[in-house]
Structures are given as C-alpha cells and as structure tokens.
Design a protein around this motif. Structure first.
Motif, short mmCIF file in Angstrom:
data_model
loop_
_atom_site.label_atom_id
_atom_site.label_comp_id
_atom_site.label_asym_id
_atom_site.label_seq_id
_atom_site.Cartn_x
_atom_site.Cartn_y
_atom_site.Cartn_z
N ARG A 649 0.85 -1.24 0.14
CA ARG A 649 -0.09 -0.01 -0.03
C ARG A 649 0.86 1.00 -0.11
O ARG A 649 0.71 2.19 -0.93
CB ARG A 649 -0.87 0.04 1.26
CG ARG A 649 -2.04 -1.09 1.17
CD ARG A 649 -3.09 -0.84 2.31
NE ARG A 649 -4.22 -1.91 2.05
CZ ARG A 649 -5.50 -1.60 2.30
NH1 ARG A 649 -5.74 -0.41 3.10
NH2 ARG A 649 -6.57 -2.53 2.33
N LEU A 653 0.66 3.74 -3.13
CA LEU A 653 0.02 5.18 -2.79
C LEU A 653 1.21 6.25 -2.40
O LEU A 653 0.67 7.22 -2.35
CB LEU A 653 -0.92 5.16 -1.46
CG LEU A 653 -1.94 3.94 -1.61
CD1 LEU A 653 -2.81 4.18 -0.41
CD2 LEU A 653 -3.04 4.21 -3.02
N LYS A 765 -5.41 8.09 1.30
CA LYS A 765 -4.04 7.41 1.09
C LYS A 765 -3.36 7.08 2.21
O LYS A 765 -3.17 6.22 2.65
CB LYS A 765 -3.28 8.22 -0.08
CG LYS A 765 -3.75 8.27 -1.24
CD LYS A 765 -2.65 8.80 -2.02
CE LYS A 765 -3.13 8.94 -3.71
NZ LYS A 765 -2.17 9.50 -4.61
N GLN A 768 -5.00 4.46 4.61
CA GLN A 768 -4.80 3.06 4.02
C GLN A 768 -3.71 2.55 4.69
O GLN A 768 -3.54 1.38 5.03
CB GLN A 768 -4.98 2.94 2.59
CG GLN A 768 -6.45 3.57 2.09
CD GLN A 768 -7.46 2.47 2.20
OE1 GLN A 768 -7.27 1.35 2.41
NE2 GLN A 768 -8.65 2.86 2.68
#
Length: 986
Positions: A649, A653, A765, A768
């Motif tokens: 992630r 991101l 973002k 997450q």
C-alpha cells in the motif's frame, strides 16, 4: 416457419457448443489408425494431430468433419436469423468454445469453412493475402496473427456500415487468439515422427524457416536451451559469434548451400538438444561438437554426426539418470573463433559454493582443451568490488558488425586478482566481469561460460546455469526475520510455522498447481544461520504472475521488474483471491482476536498465574505448547501478510515513511513508555549524582522513587517479552533478565532523546497505509508475546529434565528439536536419554564453531561445505571510499563508529556516535534512539531499526554487507540516509 428470436438464440447457444465438442476426429483416428489422440503428442484432438498420428486419410476425413461442423453452425444461425449475419458469427464463437472446452482443439477448420459460407468474398480476400504472406515468409505464428488481424480489417472495408458485424468479427479473432495462446500446437512436434504419408505436408504447414539466425528470438522448446540462450545473449548485446540453427527434423540443405566454410573462415557445429543446458541438467560433454569445418561436404557430415550423437549410449544413459524424456536435437552452426586464449569461467566458485569470487580458467588456444579436461588450465580467482548493473555496458547487435562484438567492460571497475600465468591480467578481469554480468542478467543464477579471445576481441561461446549451485540460498530478509545463530529447538519451531504460512499464501494463488510443491524447502539453516530459498521463491513468484524479486521489493525497496504478462493473466483468479484476503485483513484479524487470540492469551495467562512451572507435568506442558503453536500458526499468517500489505500500500500510494506513526509497533511503544518512565525518574531524583551504580538504591529511598520502581515493574509486565532477538526462543527476554532494560533505562535517564514529529499528513491514502502499519504492530506484539509464552513452557520442561537427569545444564533443551522433546516425554527410555545427551553435546560444539564464522550473504546448493574466509581484504578505489546500502531513514550525519555485535554490552552512545550493528530487533530500540546515525548489515525500510530511526529522526542505512567487519571502532564516517550511502572519512 420462422422461429422466435428467443428460441433461435437458445438453439444456437446450446446446439453449437455441443456440436463443437463432438470428438469426431478422435473417433476417425481411432477407427483408421487404432490410436488414442488424447494419449499422444500434445493430447489435442485436432486436424493436425489426425494428420500427424493417423496419416493422410485420417487427416482428410478430420478436415471434412470439422468443416461440416462450421458450415452447419452458420446454416443453423442463418435459418434462425435469416436477416442477421451477426448471429452467424455468434454461432461460430459458440462452436469454437465448445470445441476448445470439450473437444481439445482450437476450431481453426470450423471457423475457416464456416466463414466461407458466411461471407465467401471476405474469406477469399483473407485467404489470398494470408496465403501469399505465409508462402513468402513461412512464419507460422506470424501467419496466424496476420490472418486474425486481416479478418476484421477486410470485414470493415467490405461492410463499412455494419458496426455490429465488425465488432463480432473482432471478438471472434480475439477468441481464436486467446485459444492459440492456451493450447499446445501439434505442428511443434518433430516432423521426423509424423505419419510417413503426411510428413511433407506437415513440414510445409509447420512454416519454420529453413534458415534460423541467432539474431532472432528462439523458443527453447523447439530448438533447445543452448540455441535459445545464445540467441538471447546475442540480442542482449553480448559478444556471441554469428550463427544459425537447424530445428529438429528440418532439412539442413538450404543452410549448407548458403554457407561456404573455408580454412580462413571455419565453422563449428554444436548440439542443442531439448533439455540440454537447463537449470537441472547441463548435459555438458554428452553430445558432439565438431570444430574446424572448412568445406560444405564436411559441414554436411558434421551436422549428421552431431545429430547421431543424440542416440549415443552415454547420452541415453545421462537422460535416463536425469529423468529427461527423449526428445529431439537441434544443431547450431557458428563461425569459429580463432582463439589466442580460451577457457571457461564460473560466476561463483562451484567448489566453495559460497563467497564472491569468480573462477576463471584458461590456456593459450581453443576452449575445447579446457572443457575436455585433457589439459590442466591456469586458474584465477577474481573479486569484483563494484555492484554490477545488468542493463549497462551492452549494446544492441544492430549497432555493430556481426563479426565484431560491441560489448565492453568499463575501465573504472575495481578488482582483486589471485593467480598468475600466461593469461593477461586485464583479459582475466574482463572474463570475470563478463561472467558476473551475465549472472546478473539471469537474475542471480550462477553461470558457467565458455569464452575465447582472438587477440582483439573477447567472445562468448556459451553460457549455462551451474546446476550444482542450485538452489540459491540468501540471507536477505531471512536475517531480518530470525537473525543471529539459531538453536535447533528454535528452528524446529520457526521453520514449520514460516514455511507453512508461505505455503498457504502460495496455494491460495496457485490453486491446484501448488499440489506436490514442498514448501518446507523455502527456508533452511546453513551453519546455524537462517537462509531463504531464493531460487524456489523466485520461481513461485513467477508462477504466480509476479516478478521474481517481489519479496525484496515489498520488504526492502528493491527494484521491481515487469512480470510475464501471460503468467499474470493466467494467475488473475488466484491474485484476485489474494487481493480479497488483503482487503479484509484487518476485519479478519479483529474477528480472530475476539474469537481466538484474546481467549487463548487469557487462558495462558490464567494458567501461568494459577500454577507454577513445577506443578505442571511434562504432559501438561506439552499440551500447553501445542495450544501456543496452534495460535502461532494463525498469527504467523498475519505476521507475513500484514507487513507485505503495508509495504504494498505504501509503495502503490506513495506515502512517505516520515508521514507514518509507528506508535503501535513494539519497538516504538516500548521506547516511548521507557522514555516517559525516565522523565518521571528524573523528577523523582532532583539531586541525583548521575551515578548508574546508585540509581536503583536512590530510587528505592524515596516514595516518589518507589512509584517509579513499581512503574518499571509494570513496564516489564507490558514489554518483558522483548529481547535481543524476539523471534528466537533461546534468547532470554527482559522479564527473565531485566538487566538490559535497566541499562537502557539508565541511558535514557542520562541522555534524554526527543522523538521526531511525523510529517503532517491526512487523506484516504495516508489512512490506508496507517491502518496496515497499526495492524502490523499489533500482530508483531502478539507474535512476540506468544513466543515468550512458548519459551516459558520449554524452560519449565527443562527444569523437569534437569531434575530427572536427562539434561545436565541450563540451556540444554534448546539444543534439542521439538520432535525429540516429544519423544522423550512420551517414552523416557535410558537409551533415548543417552542419545539425546550425545546430540546436545555435539550440537553445542557445532554452534560454538558456527559462531566463529561470518555467514555469507549467499550460499549455493544444498549442504555447502563449511564456510571459510573468502572475503579478501576490503579494498576501495582511490576515488571512492563508499559503501552502498538501502536508505531507510532520511538525513545526513557524521560521527565516530561504534561497532556493537549484541546487547550483552552497553557502550555509551550519544549523537556523535554512528552505531554499526548486525541487525536490529524490537529490544534494541532504546539504545538506537540515542545514536547520531545507524548502519546495519541486514534490513530494509520496514525493519525494526529503520522504524526506530525514523521515529527519532536518525539517519539510517541498512543492508551494508559485513558492515561490522568493514568498519572499525573509532573510524569517522558520513552517512546519507536518503541515498543509502556510507562514506568513510580520512
């Protein structure tokens, strides 16, 4: 009578797939030739298979039967929808899908004759253009692609106003292209074994060019690994002599007619058998190579001799021993290099099977003298002191003459050379660099190359994997997961847990293709150090449709290459299943926490409080261990997936590490708690003389100080599971031995540190990534706590073993494997006790010897010889005294080196100190926070040391190989935590 549209569509979509699936070709071939197509060749039930295995008559009847299917499908659609030609195309698609799903064929004949009935004008133009192209080019694959592209283009030209018809034709072409990619082609089989009455026709439709050049991409399945490798190397820009390939079964006459060998320009004829030069079998010396071919007559005889060597008795026995099925032989014809010096080179030492040396062997003359073993060559060992970039130094073939290599070695590369002889030192270095460069190109697989130098240019004659050096075992990542030297009990617990969790993840993606894979081979111990199987993991990731370096990318920030598109598409369902797991990871852990982990931890804690170790029987303790292992098996899944999820992630991101809060990780949480406790103690001791020796006595002398001591006890209750190596149950934790925690507390009291403030960040973002990072911290804490409970249980068992006399001293139990402990508890026989005592002593001595070694970063092959010092004196080029690693915490710092191997000693650390350590675990956090900079031998951007460094704004560089040996106490260095550079100052 006109059918209703619904009934018409129903008939087409039901009847056409059934019609396509009827195995008429199989029945015809069985009746005429008594042969089962499903058990022969590719297993396809196709027209080409009927010609190949059944003969001309069976092939012709197969064509007629499949043509009638295509015609029938189109006529059925025309009857149901007389004014809609699109339905005729839909009928052909339904027919083809049934043909592929049940009939094991592509449906080419169905579509060809069905389209003739559907639109004979379009079909005629496509046949004309495609037939001319195929006859001229004789390229089967390009011929297929060309027809599939031509078909919708011609339809668009002839029917420009019928968009739905054009679109349906495009779908039909795409469907056929997809099927061609998924099934093997009978035309790839050798024409030599085709039915005699259809062999010539089979050879024509194979479409292979009579002249295949090494300048073109070649398929190893068709021409063997040697030819395909030489082609790949030449197209990459390596100095491979110009050459041509004769595929199995092809007529060599056109090549013989084209070439005019002479004494001035001789040729060499070489074998390229299917299965030769693979990663599992090199077949070196099994087949004939013929040198100095100087005439066309000699060339013809050399080709025949090379082909005949495939059936030599020794070659047949070799294939049987290696489990290689009999296949076919291609032949490589190349211009022969007139070697002044020639030989072989190994990118890694095949005898030592470890270390960084390149072994170069050579003599004046041709390479065959060295390869044959009839002459003892000169041997050199070369150490290359620079990181090699596989993308540099090679140029495309088109940039150079076919007789002149374009590959060049850079002048700035620094070498160490061992050995003397007739070979020029620069040539030896150039050969070594070439060997290592090719290894890098092949993703780190060690290479055995043959080379020759003609007085002006270095030529590459061959490169193949060193099969005895596989698999490749790497310390990368393994040294982070379980660092240091591992006791047998620790490994017997950790290996099944880790390998089992990885196996579950791989099986989730691969599905049935994971059956038969031994995931226990993903990790092993070499000389008490943990290693991961880089070869197996790379293959598994590629099989999953991911780059081979996926694990390094996620855990350490390595460069990410593009995976094979076909493999990615093939694994799309499995990757989607893995994605679903990732998306619900936090939800799954929350449910498991409430239903499994929290009740399990509570039960363990209650058992520890209610009963002392001496009141639990050995059987009770084993039952307790099994309960812990059951929990650990589930937690290990999260301990692998949560960090990978966070890294993925963050990478996708683009969230910087400095914007993340690591307060949920044990290393940061414990550090903050200890720091707050140090602040409280500072207030309780306003007149303290800063003497560490009197600190605890001074605290006990006041009420406020006693509150600090109680708070310290609570700290040990919360974080006592931490240790030097949290994943090693043989290492005492802080609760057992609070000396480490007390020393770190004293350091913080004397030298307060201030955490760096995270960069302000918000938005979805950041959320997450932060959620996954918090989850990672929770999982790490739970995993470490369970290991602490496991250690407590084994120590309790050890106390009983000492009392019973089957153990002699503290720590003995950690030199046994878990299965051995289970056997003793089940049946404590005297003979078994004697055997275990002997094993303990032998393993203790072996661990002591292993501790004297420095584990190499890479080990090649199984059961490598005992490690030895292959490091050579570290030499830096005069213009560069730099070490390169992974930048893990941004910033620059200059200071004095302090090398620390473990937390057994606690040097005074301040902001002028650059701490150099082998690894960092959660228990190191308070010490690391006081340094001015950090250098570790292993680790990446997600390692414990990196997290602590970012938390306190300390520049950090990870993954500096042998840093604790390369750097000495007192040296001054400058580190750049952004670029990952360590500069040694004068």
């Amino acid at each position: 009578m006109t059918l209703s549209p619904v009934l018409g569509a129903f008939l087409i979509l039901i009847v056409c797939p059934i019609l396509g699936g009827l195995p008429l070709i199989a029945w015809i071939t069985q009746a005429l030739a008594q042969r089962q197509l499903t058990q022969l060749g590719t297993g396809n039930i196709s027209v080409s298979a009927a010609f190949y295995h059944g003969g001309q008559t069976a092939g012709i009847l197969a064509v007629l039967s499949e043509a009638l299917k295509g015609i029938a499908a189109v006529l059925l659609a025309r009857y149901c929808f007389p004014n809609s030609p699109v339905w005729e195309l839909i009928a052909l698609m339904a027919l083809v899908m049934g043909r592929y799903a049940w009939g094991k064929g592509a449906g080419t004949t169905n579509v060809v004759w069905g389209f003739v009935v559907h639109d004979w004008v379009t079909a005629s133009w496509v046949f004309l253009l495609g037939g001319v192209g195929f006859t001229l080019l004789r390229e089967r694959q390009w011929g297929r692609i060309g027809v599939l592209v031509l078909l919708p283009m011609v339809v668009a030209v002839l029917h420009p106003g019928q968009g739905d018809r054009i679109f349906a034709t495009m779908l039909l072409s795409l469907l056929m292209a997809a099927i061609y990619q998924r099934i093997p082609d009978d035309l790839d089989l050798s024409s030599d074994t085709a039915s005699s009455d259809s062999r010539k026709m089979f050879q024509f439709f194979r479409g292979d060019r009579a002249l295949l050049s090494l300048d073109k991409p070649l398929d190893a399945a068709k021409v063997g690994n040697k030819a395909a490798n030489l082609s790949q190397l030449r197209r990459w820009g390596y100095p491979v002599p110009i050459g041509w390939v004769i595929p199995p079964g092809d007529d060599p006459a056109p090549l013989i007619e084209m070439l005019h060998p002479s004494p001035e320009i001789p040729l060499v004829v070489r074998s390229s058998a299917i299965g030769e030069d693979s990663e599992t079998a090199s077949a070196a010396g099994q087949y004939d190579s013929i040198l100095y071919v100087t005439s066309q007559e000699a060339l013809e005889q050399a080709i025949l001799r090379c082909l005949a060597s495939y059936n030599d008795e020794s070659a047949i026995r070799y294939r049987q021993d290696k489990g290689i099925a009999d296949g076919a032989m291609a032949v490589v014809v190349q211009i022969q290099v007139q070697g002044v010096f020639s030989g072989v080179a190994f990118s890694r030492d095949p005898i030592a099977r470890q270390g960084d040396a390149v072994v170069v062997e050579g003599l004046p003359g041709l390479a065959t003298e060295v390869v044959s073993g009839q002459v003892t060559p000169e041997m050199y060992r070369v150490w290359i002191r620079e990181e090699i970039d596989s993308k540099a130094y090679a140029q495309p073939i088109s940039d150079s003459s076919p007789l002149t290599p374009s590959w060049r070695m850079p002048d700035w590369v620094d070498f160490d050379l061992e050995g003397t002889g007739d070979l020029p030192p620069r040539l030896v270095k150039q050969v070594a660099f070439l060997a290592r460069h090719i290894e890098k190109q092949y993703h780190g697989v060690p290479q055995d190359i043959e080379w020759s130098y003609d007085g002006q240019h270095l030529w590459l004659l061959q490169s193949r994997p060193i099969t005895t050096l596989l698999p490749i075992w790497t310390r990368k990542i393994a040294a982070e997961v379980i660092p240091g030297y591992i006791h047998p009990l620790t490994w017997s617990i950790n290996r099944p847990l880790t390998c089992g969790a990885w196996g579950d993840l791989f099986t989730l993606v691969l599905g049935d293709r994971a059956v038969g894979l031994d995931f226990t081979e993903t990790a092993t111990l070499h000389h008490a150090a943990a290693y991961f199987n880089a070869s197996l993991l790379g293959q598994l990731f590629l099989r999953m449709g991911l780059p081979s370096e996926s694990l390094e990318f996620l855990t350490r920030g390595a460069k990410f290459s593009k995976p094979p598109l076909r493999s990615t598409l093939q694994n799309a369902p499995g990757l989607l299943r893995l994605l679903q797991r990732e998306l619900r990871l936090r939800q799954d852990f929350s449910q498991d926490w409430q239903k499994v982990f929290q009740p399990g931890m509570a039960a363990l804690a209650e058992q520890t409080l209610d009963q002392t170790a001496d009141r639990l029987s050995a059987a009770d303790l084993l039952q307790r261990i099994e309960q812990i292992l059951t929990l650990l098996r589930r937690v290990t899944y999260y301990s692998i997936l949560a960090p990978l999820s966070a890294a993925l992630r963050q990478a996708m991101l683009s969230v910087p590490e400095t914007a993340l809060d690591n307060s949920q990780t044990p290393e940061v949480a414990s550090m903050r708690s200890l720091q707050a406790l140090a602040t409280q103690a500072r207030d309780a001791l306003p007149n303290w003389d800063k003497s560490p020796e009197t600190l605890w006595t001074d605290l006990a002398a006041t009420a406020q100080g006693q509150e600090v001591l109680r708070a310290f006890d609570r700290f040990l209750s919360d974080y006592g599971y931490l240790s030097d190596v949290a994943t090693d149950i043989a290492v005492p934790n802080w609760k057992e031995d609070p000396g480490a925690a007390k020393a770190l507390f004293t350091q913080l009291l004397l030298n307060p540190v201030t955490p760096a403030q995270p960069t302000a960040a918000s938005g979805w973002k950041h959320r997450q990534v932060q959620q996954r990072l918090d989850l990672k911290g929770q999982v790490t804490a739970l995993y470490s706590q369970l290991l602490a409970e496991l250690r407590w249980s084994f120590l309790a068992l050890e106390q009983q073993g000492l009392a019973a006399g089957w153990l002699t001293q503290a720590g003995d139990i950690f030199f046994l494997k878990y299965a051995e402990i289970e056997a003793w508890v089940a049946a404590p026989e005297p003979d078994l006790q004697q055997q275990l005592t002997q094993k303990i002593e032998a393993r203790r001595l072996q661990l002591q010897r292993d501790r004297q070694l420095t584990p190499p970063q890479l080990v090649y092959g199984n059961d490598p010889p005992r490690a030895k010092d292959d490091s050579r004196p570290i030499v830096f080029a005069a213009s560069s005294r730099q070490l390169h690693g992974i930048g893990a915490s941004p910033g620059q710092a200059e200071g004095r080196v302090v090398v620390l191997q473990s937390l057994q000693t606690y040097p005074e650390v301040n902001r002028d100190i650059i701490l150099v350590i082998p690894y960092a675990d959660s228990g190191w956090a308070p010490l690391l926070a006081q340094a001015g900079g950090l250098i570790t031998e292993v680790g990446g951007q997600l390692s414990h040391g990196a997290i602590v460094a970012r938390e306190y704004g300390i520049p950090a560089v990870m993954n500096i190989a042998h840093a604790t040996q390369r750097l000495q106490d007192g040296q001054r260095v400058r580190i750049d935590g952004q670029q990952g550079i360590v500069e040694i100052l004068p």
